[in-house]
Design a protein around this motif. Structure first.
Motif, PDB file in Angstrom:
ATOM      1  N   PHE A 216       0.845  -1.200   0.000  1.00 41.54           N
ATOM      2  CA  PHE A 216       0.000   0.000   0.000  1.00 41.54           C
ATOM      3  C   PHE A 216       0.881   1.250   0.000  1.00 41.54           C
ATOM      4  O   PHE A 216       1.884   1.319   0.701  1.00 41.54           O
ATOM      5  N   LYS A 217       0.486   2.216  -0.814  1.00 41.44           N
ATOM      6  CA  LYS A 217       1.343   3.397  -1.033  1.00 41.44           C
ATOM      7  C   LYS A 217       0.632   4.674  -0.616  1.00 41.44           C
ATOM      8  O   LYS A 217      -0.470   4.980  -1.095  1.00 41.44           O
ATOM      9  N   ALA A 218       1.302   5.460   0.241  1.00 40.87           N
ATOM     10  CA  ALA A 218       0.686   6.660   0.809  1.00 40.87           C
ATOM     11  C   ALA A 218       0.385   7.726  -0.257  1.00 40.87           C
ATOM     12  O   ALA A 218      -0.668   8.349  -0.236  1.00 40.87           O
ATOM     13  N   VAL A 219       1.313   7.925  -1.200  1.00 39.13           N
ATOM     14  CA  VAL A 219       1.126   9.031  -2.155  1.00 39.13           C
ATOM     15  C   VAL A 219      -0.125   8.803  -2.996  1.00 39.13           C
ATOM     16  O   VAL A 219      -0.964   9.704  -3.159  1.00 39.13           O
ATOM     17  N   VAL A 220      -0.277   7.585  -3.510  1.00 33.87           N
ATOM     18  CA  VAL A 220      -1.471   7.320  -4.331  1.00 33.87           C
ATOM     19  C   VAL A 220      -2.731   7.256  -3.470  1.00 33.87           C
ATOM     20  O   VAL A 220      -3.817   7.597  -3.922  1.00 33.87           O
ATOM     21  N   LEU A 221      -2.563   6.851  -2.228  1.00 29.10           N
ATOM     22  CA  LEU A 221      -3.718   6.863  -1.321  1.00 29.10           C
ATOM     23  C   LEU A 221      -4.198   8.307  -1.103  1.00 29.10           C
ATOM     24  O   LEU A 221      -5.403   8.583  -1.113  1.00 29.10           O
ATOM     25  N   GLN A 222      -3.241   9.228  -0.972  1.00 32.43           N
ATOM     26  CA  GLN A 222      -3.625  10.638  -0.798  1.00 32.43           C
ATOM     27  C   GLN A 222      -4.391  11.162  -2.020  1.00 32.43           C
ATOM     28  O   GLN A 222      -5.366  11.894  -1.877  1.00 32.43           O
ATOM     29  N   ASN A 223      -3.967  10.747  -3.213  1.00 30.77           N
ATOM     30  CA  ASN A 223      -4.702  11.146  -4.430  1.00 30.77           C
ATOM     31  C   ASN A 223      -6.137  10.649  -4.367  1.00 30.77           C
ATOM     32  O   ASN A 223      -7.085  11.367  -4.686  1.00 30.77           O
ATOM     33  N   LEU A 224      -6.280   9.400  -3.949  1.00 29.87           N
ATOM     34  CA  LEU A 224      -7.614   8.799  -3.848  1.00 29.87           C
ATOM     35  C   LEU A 224      -8.456   9.543  -2.808  1.00 29.87           C
ATOM     36  O   LEU A 224      -9.649   9.789  -3.009  1.00 29.87           O
ATOM     37  N   MET A 225      -7.823   9.914  -1.705  1.00 27.92           N
ATOM     38  CA  MET A 225      -8.551  10.626  -0.646  1.00 27.92           C
ATOM     39  C   MET A 225      -9.034  11.994  -1.145  1.00 27.92           C
ATOM     40  O   MET A 225     -10.094  12.469  -0.748  1.00 27.92           O
ATOM     41  N   ARG A 226      -8.253  12.590  -2.038  1.00 29.40           N
ATOM     42  CA  ARG A 226      -8.692  13.886  -2.595  1.00 29.40           C
ATOM     43  C   ARG A 226      -9.914  13.687  -3.495  1.00 29.40           C
ATOM     44  O   ARG A 226     -10.803  14.526  -3.552  1.00 29.40           O
ATOM     45  N   ARG A 227      -9.947  12.527  -4.177  1.00 29.15           N
ATOM     46  CA  ARG A 227     -11.107  12.259  -5.046  1.00 29.15           C
ATOM     47  C   ARG A 227     -12.354  11.932  -4.239  1.00 29.15           C
ATOM     48  O   ARG A 227     -13.473  12.106  -4.694  1.00 29.15           O
ATOM     49  N   TYR A 228     -12.160  11.386  -3.054  1.00 30.63           N
ATOM     50  CA  TYR A 228     -13.292  11.025  -2.183  1.00 30.63           C
ATOM     51  C   TYR A 228     -13.112  11.716  -0.831  1.00 30.63           C
ATOM     52  O   TYR A 228     -12.806  11.056   0.175  1.00 30.63           O
ATOM     53  N   PRO A 229     -13.321  13.023  -0.778  1.00 31.42           N
ATOM     54  CA  PRO A 229     -13.017  13.761   0.463  1.00 31.42           C
ATOM     55  C   PRO A 229     -13.878  13.339   1.659  1.00 31.42           C
ATOM     56  O   PRO A 229     -13.484  13.567   2.801  1.00 31.42           O
ATOM     57  N   ASP A 230     -15.045  12.739   1.404  1.00 31.35           N
ATOM     58  CA  ASP A 230     -15.905  12.331   2.529  1.00 31.35           C
ATOM     59  C   ASP A 230     -15.589  10.925   3.021  1.00 31.35           C
ATOM     60  O   ASP A 230     -16.199  10.450   3.989  1.00 31.35           O
ATOM     61  N   SER A 242       3.666   5.322   6.731  1.00 32.12           N
ATOM     62  CA  SER A 242       3.133   6.451   5.951  1.00 32.12           C
ATOM     63  C   SER A 242       1.660   6.226   5.599  1.00 32.12           C
ATOM     64  O   SER A 242       0.890   7.183   5.445  1.00 32.12           O
ATOM     65  N   VAL A 243       1.255   4.972   5.459  1.00 33.23           N
ATOM     66  CA  VAL A 243      -0.150   4.648   5.162  1.00 33.23           C
ATOM     67  C   VAL A 243      -0.966   4.709   6.452  1.00 33.23           C
ATOM     68  O   VAL A 243      -2.063   5.294   6.491  1.00 33.23           O
ATOM     69  N   ILE A 244      -0.414   4.174   7.522  1.00 33.32           N
ATOM     70  CA  ILE A 244      -1.103   4.214   8.820  1.00 33.32           C
ATOM     71  C   ILE A 244      -1.365   5.671   9.231  1.00 33.32           C
ATOM     72  O   ILE A 244      -2.414   5.995   9.791  1.00 33.32           O
ATOM     73  N   ALA A 245      -0.415   6.561   8.889  1.00 31.81           N
ATOM     74  CA  ALA A 245      -0.566   7.971   9.273  1.00 31.81           C
ATOM     75  C   ALA A 245      -1.803   8.606   8.635  1.00 31.81           C
ATOM     76  O   ALA A 245      -2.318   9.607   9.131  1.00 31.81           O
ATOM     77  N   LEU A 246      -2.291   8.038   7.531  1.00 35.48           N
ATOM     78  CA  LEU A 246      -3.455   8.605   6.843  1.00 35.48           C
ATOM     79  C   LEU A 246      -4.774   7.996   7.319  1.00 35.48           C
ATOM     80  O   LEU A 246      -5.852   8.391   6.869  1.00 35.48           O
ATOM     81  N   ALA A 247      -4.690   7.040   8.245  1.00 32.84           N
ATOM     82  CA  ALA A 247      -5.889   6.270   8.628  1.00 32.84           C
ATOM     83  C   ALA A 247      -6.788   7.024   9.598  1.00 32.84           C
ATOM     84  O   ALA A 247      -6.315   7.744  10.467  1.00 32.84           O
ATOM     85  N   ASP A 248      -8.095   6.820   9.434  1.00 30.23           N
ATOM     86  CA  ASP A 248      -9.040   7.250  10.473  1.00 30.23           C
ATOM     87  C   ASP A 248      -9.166   6.159  11.528  1.00 30.23           C
ATOM     88  O   ASP A 248      -9.373   6.445  12.695  1.00 30.23           O
ATOM     89  N   VAL A 249      -9.068   4.906  11.079  1.00 27.58           N
ATOM     90  CA  VAL A 249      -9.116   3.787  12.023  1.00 27.58           C
ATOM     91  C   VAL A 249      -8.011   2.797  11.638  1.00 27.58           C
ATOM     92  O   VAL A 249      -7.857   2.458  10.457  1.00 27.58           O
ATOM     93  N   VAL A 250      -7.248   2.344  12.626  1.00 29.17           N
ATOM     94  CA  VAL A 250      -6.234   1.302  12.415  1.00 29.17           C
ATOM     95  C   VAL A 250      -6.700   0.094  13.220  1.00 29.17           C
ATOM     96  O   VAL A 250      -6.969   0.218  14.424  1.00 29.17           O
TER      97      VAL A 250
END
Ligand code: 13P
Ligand code: SF4
Length: 360
Positions: A216-230, A242-250
């Motif tokens: 799992f890659k943080a940079v592409v995950l961030q792109n996806l999060m921008r496409r689905y802000p909710d 770096s991926v865990i840092a973007l999580a709402d739930v781990v």
């Protein structure tokens, strides 16, 4: 200049799909609908005839998960699988998952017959932590409490003071840290790092990783999060920091499913093996689940959110196991006894700090 784009006819597309399907079928990758239904019926009958119970992990094929539940078995995370197999009265347990899950069932229930749907289904964490080398590592650090992740061989568990799964690893290390204990942790460096960051414990790590979650890659995950802000982001702790840092739930697989059930949001990005989506969609059909990106757009990767060993579990193999009852899971008795001690401690600790489990 006039440009021309080839537009295949509908029938040409159908032909291509049929050829691809035929090739996949010949390779044993597609089971026809009727064949699938027949297999499921045969397996349900065989489970009853053999007085066997099917214990499945959330990552295996959806049909196997459904069969386990419909026939009185369970589909669960690795901690609950261990507990269920141990407490169930059936004398034969069939495990749909990977090797360490079947071994754990045998360690806890030596009097029962335990079978794996596929004996060769392993795990990169287990493979990356050979018992001899791990024993030497422990010998070099006798002052440390040895905590090993459940995704290991029986022989590695036999060297441990504690076994944990991802659902209670953090709580156990917090508990040991509060008593002033220093930890030797193996084998998953990402899960270990996560626990170390959260607990502040003194932890010495083995260098292992899950080939699925590591992708799992943080940079592409961030792109996806921008496409689905909710969208809320749900991450298994075997993933990189770096991926865990973007999580709402781990959380563990069951904690991830529980989070999707209990949170009011409608869209979730899920960073774990894609087999989990079967249960998530069944429990919350009104919600939208998107798999987190792995090696990046257009790139190829080894796993891409699919565990190759979990995917070895299929209906035909399960039926063969139940017909032949041939290759039982066996664990050397001395190793079993030692491993049992550290697994039982985990099960007892899990009762005290029971994480929430998904409910139908
Ligand atoms: P859980 O304990 O969360 O079910 O995880 C097992 C596993 O193999 C994750 O990759
Ligand atoms: Fe092992 Fe990773 Fe597969 Fe889980 S997903 S069984 S940790 S290789």
């Amino acid at each position: 200049m006039e440009s021309f784009t080839y537009q295949p006819s509908t029938s040409a597309i159908d032909d291509i799909v049929a050829v691809a399907r035929d090739a996949r079928k010949r390779a044993g990758l597609v089971v026809e609908e009727q064949q699938r239904k027949d297999l499921m019926r045969d397996i349900a009958n065989l489970l009853a005839d053999r007085r066997a119970v099917l214990v499945a992990h959330y990552y295996v094929d959806g049909d196997l998960q459904d069969l386990a539940e419909r026939t009185g078995g369970c589909v669960a995370d690795s901690l609950e699988m261990a507990r269920f197999g141990f407490e169930h009265p059936a004398e034969t347990i069939v495990v749909a998952g990977v090797r360490f899950m079947a071994e754990t069932a045998k360690i806890l229930s030596p009097e029962k017959r335990v079978f794996a749907v596929e004996n060769d289904a392993n795990c990169s964490l287990d493979l990356g932590c050979p018992a001899n080398e791990f024993g030497q590592f422990c010998d070099q650090h006798p002052d440390r409490t040895v905590v090993v992740y459940a995704n290991t061989s029986a022989a590695v568990k036999a060297r441990a003071d504690w076994v944990v799964t991802s659902s209670i690893g953090l709580r156990l290390v917090q508990h040991l840290h509060s008593k002033g204990e220093k930890i030797l942790w193996a084998p998953d460096k990402y899960l270990g790092d996560y626990i170390k960051r959260e607990s502040g414990a003194d932890m010495l790590m083995w260098n292992g990783a899950c080939i699925v979650h590591e992708e799992f890659k943080a940079v592409v995950l961030q792109n996806l999060m921008r496409r689905y802000p909710d969208a809320k982001v749900l991450v298994h702790p075997e993933s990189p920091a770096s991926v865990i840092a973007l999580a709402d739930v781990v959380g563990s697989t069951s904690q991830i499913i529980h989070a999707a059930q209990s949170m009011s949001e409608k869209t979730f990005i899920v960073a774990t093996e894609e087999g989990i989506l079967h249960k998530m969609r069944a429990l919350t059909p009104d919600k939208n689940f998107i798999t987190a990106p792995t090696a990046g757009e257009g790139a190829t990767c080894e796993s891409c959110g699919h565990c190759p060993w979990m995917k070895m579990n299929d209906l035909q193999r399960l039926k063969n196991v139940l017909v032949h009852l041939g290759d039982e899971v066996r664990v050397d008795e001395q190793i079993r006894r030692q491993a049992e001690r550290s697994i039982r401690r985990m099960v007892e600790f899990g009762k005290q700090y029971a994480p929430p489990v998904p409910s139908a």
